[in-house]
Design an enzyme around this catalytic site. Sequence first.
Site, PDB file in Angstrom:
ATOM      1  CG  HIS A 129      -1.933   0.998   1.257  1.00 39.65           C
ATOM      2  ND1 HIS A 129      -1.576   2.501   1.625  1.00 39.65           N
ATOM      3  CD2 HIS A 129      -3.192   1.280   0.936  1.00 39.65           C
ATOM      4  CE1 HIS A 129      -2.527   3.096   1.627  1.00 39.65           C
ATOM      5  NE2 HIS A 129      -3.693   2.451   1.021  1.00 39.65           N
ATOM      6  CG  ASP A 176      -8.137   4.064  -0.808  1.00 44.68           C
ATOM      7  OD1 ASP A 176      -8.051   3.637   0.294  1.00 44.68           O
ATOM      8  OD2 ASP A 176      -7.471   4.715  -1.548  1.00 44.68           O
TER       9      ASP A 176
HETATM   10 CA    CA Z   1      -5.822   3.056   0.714  1.00 44.82          CA
END
Ligand code: CA
Length: 334
Positions: free
Chosen positions: A175, A298
């Site tokens: 990430h 997200d």
């Molecule tokens: Ca994220």
Amino acid sequence: MKRIAVEEAFITPEILAAMKRKLESGSAELGFRLLAESILFGTSPGAQLMQQRLLDIGEGRIAQMDATGTDVQIISLTSPGIQVLDAAEATALAAHSNDVLAQATQRFPGRFYGLTAVAPQEPERAADEIERGASKLGMRGVIINSHTFGQYLDEEQFTPLLAAAQALNQPIYLHPRDPSPQMIQPMAAYGLFSAIWGFAIETGLHAMRLIFSGTFDKFPNLKFLLGHMGEALPFWLQRIDNRYLVMSKAGALKPLKRLPSEYFKDNFLITTSGVTSMPALELSMKVLGAERILYAADYPYESVEEAVAFVDSIPDVEARAAIGYRNAERLFRL
Ligand code: CA
């Protein structure tokens, strides 16, 4: 259609407090300081709401999922997580956050799954935590928020961590976070260090280092996930292969066993997190195939409604189902 969102963030009050202490100590990295000011510890109503949503892995999150048509979230510790903290504290807080997340997944079976947070600062302990996450906590993979104090996973000291992930069949979600201290200076102007641009450059570089270091010759079965439509790498693969062939022939870089794009297709999957551009998805599907692309919203950083409308608008029914949930079911063994 069923929707499994695979890059969904949370944080614990303990990690927030430790981050705050680190910031107040004056020893925090520049990138973390900039990120904290603008996002994590922002004072705007939007930032406050986001912090509140990050802390909630209970009823409030389930209600949000029900309201947006999200069947399942794969939840992971938000960026930059414990990677900005001192080693011993980071290792302890990673384990604690994994316990908290595992409890939430038990409370909402079939709705929440988790990824194991680890502190790369202590690679052997990180390897042990990957093992504990996989075998005792029911975790489905590992979350790593790119560099750790400017160090990257292809470096020798991280071998135990990568070996554990491969041995236990735990994909690593690579990430983004603020760029490494070596890279951030020119990006600090105009806010470019952040999700607007710097995150993708930092994380794309990390993936490229993994490929060009020969890491996948040592760990051929290791799988990484990249968010944000592969951090733009699908767009670059043809040129990367082309230059690789010229440069390796000229002795300007170390030859690999396979083409860079072949490693990318075998050892990486990408997700749609934060991207709702159909041309970007169409290119990624042409270059990689729909079977290597997973849906992500997200949460709570991006609009889930927009992400849902985007995945639902994929014209091909088979590709929509593969990206929306089937690839996630297969990869995370749901
Ligand atoms: Ca994220």
